[in-house]
Scaffold this motif. Sequence first.
Motif, PDB file in Angstrom:
ATOM      1  N   UNK A 169       9.275  27.549 -21.506  1.00 30.56           N
ATOM      2  CA  UNK A 169       9.895  26.568 -20.614  1.00 30.56           C
ATOM      3  C   UNK A 169       9.137  26.453 -19.304  1.00 30.56           C
ATOM      4  N   UNK A 170       8.618  27.603 -18.805  1.00 32.10           N
ATOM      5  CA  UNK A 170       7.842  27.559 -17.568  1.00 32.10           C
ATOM      6  C   UNK A 170       6.570  26.735 -17.751  1.00 32.10           C
ATOM      7  N   UNK A 171       5.923  26.901 -18.939  1.00 36.80           N
ATOM      8  CA  UNK A 171       4.712  26.121 -19.196  1.00 36.80           C
ATOM      9  C   UNK A 171       5.040  24.637 -19.254  1.00 36.80           C
ATOM     10  N   UNK A 172       6.175  24.297 -19.893  1.00 36.33           N
ATOM     11  CA  UNK A 172       6.548  22.878 -19.984  1.00 36.33           C
ATOM     12  C   UNK A 172       6.781  22.302 -18.590  1.00 36.33           C
ATOM     13  N   UNK A 173       7.428  23.124 -17.708  1.00 33.02           N
ATOM     14  CA  UNK A 173       7.670  22.634 -16.338  1.00 33.02           C
ATOM     15  C   UNK A 173       6.354  22.437 -15.594  1.00 33.02           C
ATOM     16  N   UNK A 174       5.414  23.413 -15.727  1.00 33.16           N
ATOM     17  CA  UNK A 174       4.112  23.289 -15.071  1.00 33.16           C
ATOM     18  C   UNK A 174       3.408  22.016 -15.500  1.00 33.16           C
ATOM     19  N   UNK A 175       3.460  21.759 -16.827  1.00 34.34           N
ATOM     20  CA  UNK A 175       2.785  20.592 -17.368  1.00 34.34           C
ATOM     21  C   UNK A 175       3.365  19.305 -16.798  1.00 34.34           C
ATOM     22  N   UNK A 176       4.704  19.234 -16.758  1.00 31.81           N
ATOM     23  CA  UNK A 176       5.344  18.040 -16.233  1.00 31.81           C
ATOM     24  C   UNK A 176       5.033  17.815 -14.776  1.00 31.81           C
ATOM     25  N   UNK A 177       5.078  18.910 -13.975  1.00 32.88           N
ATOM     26  CA  UNK A 177       4.803  18.772 -12.539  1.00 32.88           C
ATOM     27  C   UNK A 177       3.364  18.348 -12.320  1.00 32.88           C
ATOM     28  N   UNK A 178       2.390  18.943 -13.089  1.00 32.99           N
ATOM     29  CA  UNK A 178       0.980  18.600 -12.902  1.00 32.99           C
ATOM     30  C   UNK A 178       0.731  17.135 -13.253  1.00 32.99           C
ATOM     31  N   UNK A 179       1.331  16.670 -14.368  1.00 33.25           N
ATOM     32  CA  UNK A 179       1.143  15.276 -14.745  1.00 33.25           C
ATOM     33  C   UNK A 179       1.719  14.330 -13.715  1.00 33.25           C
ATOM     34  N   UNK A 180       2.923  14.655 -13.203  1.00 34.04           N
ATOM     35  CA  UNK A 180       3.558  13.785 -12.206  1.00 34.04           C
ATOM     36  C   UNK A 180       2.749  13.757 -10.922  1.00 34.04           C
ATOM     37  N   UNK A 181       2.168  14.944 -10.554  1.00 32.69           N
ATOM     38  CA  UNK A 181       1.358  14.984  -9.334  1.00 32.69           C
ATOM     39  C   UNK A 181       0.114  14.111  -9.461  1.00 32.69           C
ATOM     40  N   UNK A 182      -0.482  14.084 -10.678  1.00 29.79           N
ATOM     41  CA  UNK A 182      -1.673  13.252 -10.904  1.00 29.79           C
ATOM     42  C   UNK A 182      -1.346  11.781 -10.643  1.00 29.79           C
ATOM     43  N   UNK A 183      -0.221  11.315 -11.229  1.00 31.82           N
ATOM     44  CA  UNK A 183       0.160   9.908 -11.034  1.00 31.82           C
ATOM     45  C   UNK A 183       0.493   9.655  -9.568  1.00 31.82           C
ATOM     46  N   UNK A 184       1.168  10.644  -8.935  1.00 29.65           N
ATOM     47  CA  UNK A 184       1.568  10.490  -7.535  1.00 29.65           C
ATOM     48  C   UNK A 184       0.347  10.374  -6.632  1.00 29.65           C
TER      49      UNK A 184
ATOM     50  N   UNK B  17     -15.341  22.982  -0.277  1.00 32.17           N
ATOM     51  CA  UNK B  17     -14.361  22.002   0.200  1.00 32.17           C
ATOM     52  C   UNK B  17     -15.067  20.670   0.407  1.00 32.17           C
ATOM     53  N   UNK B  18     -15.403  20.023  -0.708  1.00 31.15           N
ATOM     54  CA  UNK B  18     -16.042  18.721  -0.603  1.00 31.15           C
ATOM     55  C   UNK B  18     -15.474  17.850  -1.703  1.00 31.15           C
ATOM     56  N   UNK B  19     -15.994  16.648  -1.811  1.00 34.62           N
ATOM     57  CA  UNK B  19     -15.683  15.734  -2.916  1.00 34.62           C
ATOM     58  C   UNK B  19     -14.264  15.206  -2.899  1.00 34.62           C
ATOM     59  N   UNK B  20     -13.544  15.304  -1.757  1.00 34.71           N
ATOM     60  CA  UNK B  20     -12.257  14.627  -1.634  1.00 34.71           C
ATOM     61  C   UNK B  20     -11.221  15.111  -2.626  1.00 34.71           C
ATOM     62  N   UNK B  21     -10.665  14.168  -3.431  1.00 38.98           N
ATOM     63  CA  UNK B  21      -9.570  14.548  -4.317  1.00 38.98           C
ATOM     64  C   UNK B  21     -10.065  15.118  -5.637  1.00 38.98           C
ATOM     65  N   UNK B  22     -11.389  15.207  -5.863  1.00 39.79           N
ATOM     66  CA  UNK B  22     -11.884  15.665  -7.176  1.00 39.79           C
ATOM     67  C   UNK B  22     -11.408  17.083  -7.507  1.00 39.79           C
ATOM     68  N   UNK B  23     -11.550  18.091  -6.607  1.00 39.21           N
ATOM     69  CA  UNK B  23     -11.055  19.427  -6.975  1.00 39.21           C
ATOM     70  C   UNK B  23      -9.552  19.459  -7.193  1.00 39.21           C
ATOM     71  N   UNK B  24      -8.802  18.684  -6.397  1.00 35.29           N
ATOM     72  CA  UNK B  24      -7.337  18.659  -6.545  1.00 35.29           C
ATOM     73  C   UNK B  24      -6.970  18.137  -7.926  1.00 35.29           C
ATOM     74  N   UNK B  25      -7.583  17.001  -8.304  1.00 30.73           N
ATOM     75  CA  UNK B  25      -7.266  16.408  -9.611  1.00 30.73           C
ATOM     76  C   UNK B  25      -7.692  17.331 -10.738  1.00 30.73           C
ATOM     77  N   UNK B  26      -8.846  18.001 -10.575  1.00 35.32           N
ATOM     78  CA  UNK B  26      -9.308  18.856 -11.665  1.00 35.32           C
ATOM     79  C   UNK B  26      -8.425  20.097 -11.819  1.00 35.32           C
ATOM     80  N   UNK B  27      -7.891  20.620 -10.698  1.00 35.01           N
ATOM     81  CA  UNK B  27      -6.954  21.741 -10.822  1.00 35.01           C
ATOM     82  C   UNK B  27      -5.695  21.285 -11.566  1.00 35.01           C
ATOM     83  N   UNK B  28      -5.211  20.068 -11.229  1.00 38.05           N
ATOM     84  CA  UNK B  28      -4.021  19.556 -11.925  1.00 38.05           C
ATOM     85  C   UNK B  28      -4.299  19.359 -13.407  1.00 38.05           C
TER      86      UNK B  28
END
Lengths: 114, 247, 84
Positions: B173-188, B214-225
Amino acid sequence: MIQYAGIMLILIGIYGLLTQSNIIKIIVSLNIFELGLNVFIISVGFVREGIAPILTSVNNHNGLVFVDPLPQALVLTAIVIGLGTTALGLAFARSIYRQHGTLNLDEIGGPSNG
Amino acid sequence: MKRIFALVLVAVVGILLFSGIYSMEGFPRYGEAEVSERVSMSYIDKNVTRENQEVVFGVSENLETGSANIVTSIIVNYRSFDTLGEVTVLFVSALGVSLLFGSFEGRLRSRYKPNFILRTGSKVVFPLILVMGAYIFIHGHLSPGGGFPGGSMIASAILLMYLADEDFRVRIDDFKKTEGIAGAMYVLLGLVGLMISNYFLSNFLDTGTVGTLFSAGIIPVVYVLVGLKVGSELTGIITDFLKGEVE
Amino acid sequence: MNSLMVLEIMVALLLILLSLLAIFSKKLITAIIYLSIVSMLAVLSFALMKAPDVAITEAVIGSGLVTAVFLFTLFSMRKEGEKE
């Protein structure tokens, strides 16, 4: 030469898809087809004198000859999707086995086939 | 009969493929592609308006995308919408797998008991593989790798624990929650880009100097998600496949 | 340069040979292991074609997770077959 191997892998995959009757073997053939396609797409962008498309402290400016990065970007995501479709196909294979007790497509008969 | 027919068909397709591809005008011979004539040159120059600007590692600042890895800059910046679609396809196939295995209970057991060395050794290796996966998706804009291989590495660490320990369970269930939050953050994140600079998933942060962490703007953020999402989805698929034997 | 071309030809021949073996093998588990070897050779060919990102992804997914998913399916079927 790897380009010819990619096309040959595609043909071997098509042959397997046409002749096999076991579901697992069909999914294996589909995987070989996909691998051949990936190898072929990567080979279209290959330059023999080129370097990998990553700037480092050694290869540090964009005037160098790089390998084409666009096919690599397309294949990178396609591999992950391939795992998803393979898993879905195997899940279907498992539920078919639970219902019919066999994996062979020729032995699964509908009511009209008897 | 079936085999002969298939062989003839494959031979015809092969001849058509070989003659069609290699007689095509502009198709490069193996190893002789002209990258400077392709659209990829704009991605290498980090400028889609086709002005030839110079990009130097560790010096150039405030480019369109500050990622040192050009493949990453294509996946997460220039074609990020495409990547969102791919992640959705993966989500749908994981959903299909978990629907098909939904009624199954228990866990498959192998006939061979894992021995002491395997159990202890895998417990030592497990955190190392997790750290390696996290390293790969955090450094996706500097070194080879990124969210997709990093996430799969996390899933393979959990696969190792499943194989080594009979009683290992993840809290799915924790993995499912992580997945949902990461996907929603990407769209957000895409919607925030739409509000700030008028197009979906635009790179609205400062792109910094090429080659620093710490470069490339949102690229590291999106890749972590993407890494978290892919890792939890593949863990879900593996957990579903290990279900089956009623205890 | 020359030795790299020899390596490319060897990898290409091995890819074709092992994928033929995967298609024509009688037992399912052999076919799956041959598929895993083919995808490991594909990793080598991606590395030869200067695509490190794709090589890493294929190494983790193609020879690790895909093989595991195939083997779990096969083991579950053997278990259900034994019960009957």
